[in-house]
Design an enzyme around this catalytic site. Structure first.
Site: not given
Length: 319
Positions: A137-139, A141, A236
């Site tokens: 997961l992105d930082k 998210t 995104r």
């Protein structure tokens, strides 16, 4: 838990005459073919006591013996970082990731990551590729992630992800009003100029996202997005591609939009939302050891629910 793998099997008649790496993949299916090929080259997987090459032919009745001592995969440091554990057994661990937590060490984030926290909680993960992390997961998210605690579980989960049998469903608040759900089937690759960004490009990898509307507001939409593939920044990039970037997305967000006549509180909250409004809400997969289908749900985080409440109030003010 042992960090030594010792397995043995006899080549059955129907597998005789095939390449060693193909036979090993059939007999030791808990491990990937590429990993087994590496062990063959290292002399860790022998045939009747002899070291062969992955492409060598083996015959029915031969005995395959695997003896591997797992080695640490990187120079990572264990750190005592609190984790929100949703589920754990000897094979897997499911966490609810907070915003701001980087998943894997990289330039600018050498420590203080989820990987460092995992090594503190489960030290033997040093012997599993990427400390058991099979998806990211992105930082900024939030939400659910599964981590493999063994090499066998890692192989199984990676195979499930490749087969698209892991269900990952996210919720997002996007700009603009989406009238109906749909599917975005658009390949994603590295941006041609801004290399830190991803983009929809013809030469990209296949990327498919399914989205549906949960709630519409005057200038925003609460959506649910199901990933069929798992490309970097997929949701995104895809939502921006169809003209509905995520609220708070500093990279793909584009022009900031305010509903006409919005309250100062809503304007401030939209303008200053500290991250992309994206949350990994549901996770469903086959347990790598029992094959039982398992499902988890993570409640929406406070910043997400606060923004939804302001958007609802804004809707009601203009009925």
């Amino acid at each position: 838990m042992s960090d030594i793998i010792q397995l043995a099997a006899q080549v059955p008649f129907d597998l005789g005459g095939q390449r060693l790496d193909q036979v090993a993949a059939q007999l030791f299916s808990d491990h990937s073919r590429s990993r087994l090929a590496g062990w063959i080259k290292d002399g860790r997987l022998k045939v009747d006591g002899a070291v062969l090459r992955p492409r060598d032919i083996v015959h029915a009745g031969s005995r395959l013996e695997l003896d591997v001592e797992l080695e640490a995969q990187g120079e990572w440091v264990a750190q005592d970082i609190e984790l929100d554990i949703v589920y754990e057994d000897e094979h897997i661990l499911v966490i609810d990731k907070p915003t701001g937590l980087v998943v894997h060490p990289a330039a600018g984030h050498q420590d203080g990551t989820l990987l460092n926290a995992l090594l503190h909680r489960v030290p033997h993960l040093a012997n599993v590729p990427r400390a058991g992390i099979v998806h990211r997961l992105d930082k900024d998210t939030t939400g659910l992630m599964v981590v493999a605690k063994t090499l066998e579980a890692h192989t199984n989960l990676v195979a499930q992800l490749q087969a698209r049998s892991v269900s990952r469903i996210y919720e997002a608040i996007v700009t603009g009003v989406i009238l109906a759900g749909g599917t975005v089937d658009a390949p994603i690759g590295r941006h041609g100029v801004q290399r830190q960004k991803m983009a929809v490009i013809e030469t990209g990898k296949v990327a498919i996202s399914h989205y549906r509307v949960l709630e519409r507001f005057r200038a925003h939409t609460h959506t649910r997005v199901k990933l069929e593939t798992g490309r970097t920044h997929q949701i995104r990039v895809h939502m921006t591609h169809i003209g509905h970037p995520l609220v708070g997305d500093p990279t793909y967000g584009g022009r900031f939009r305010i509903p006409p006549g919005a309250s100062p509180t809503l304007i401030e909250s939209l303008r200053d939302f500290p991250r992309q409004a994206l949350h990994a809400r549901f996770l469903e997969l086959d347990h790598p050891a029992t094959n039982v289908r398992m499902k988890w749900e993570s409640p929406l985080p406070d910043d997400f629910t606060w923004l939804l409440s302001l958007l609802r109030q804004d809707n009601e003010s203009f009925v």
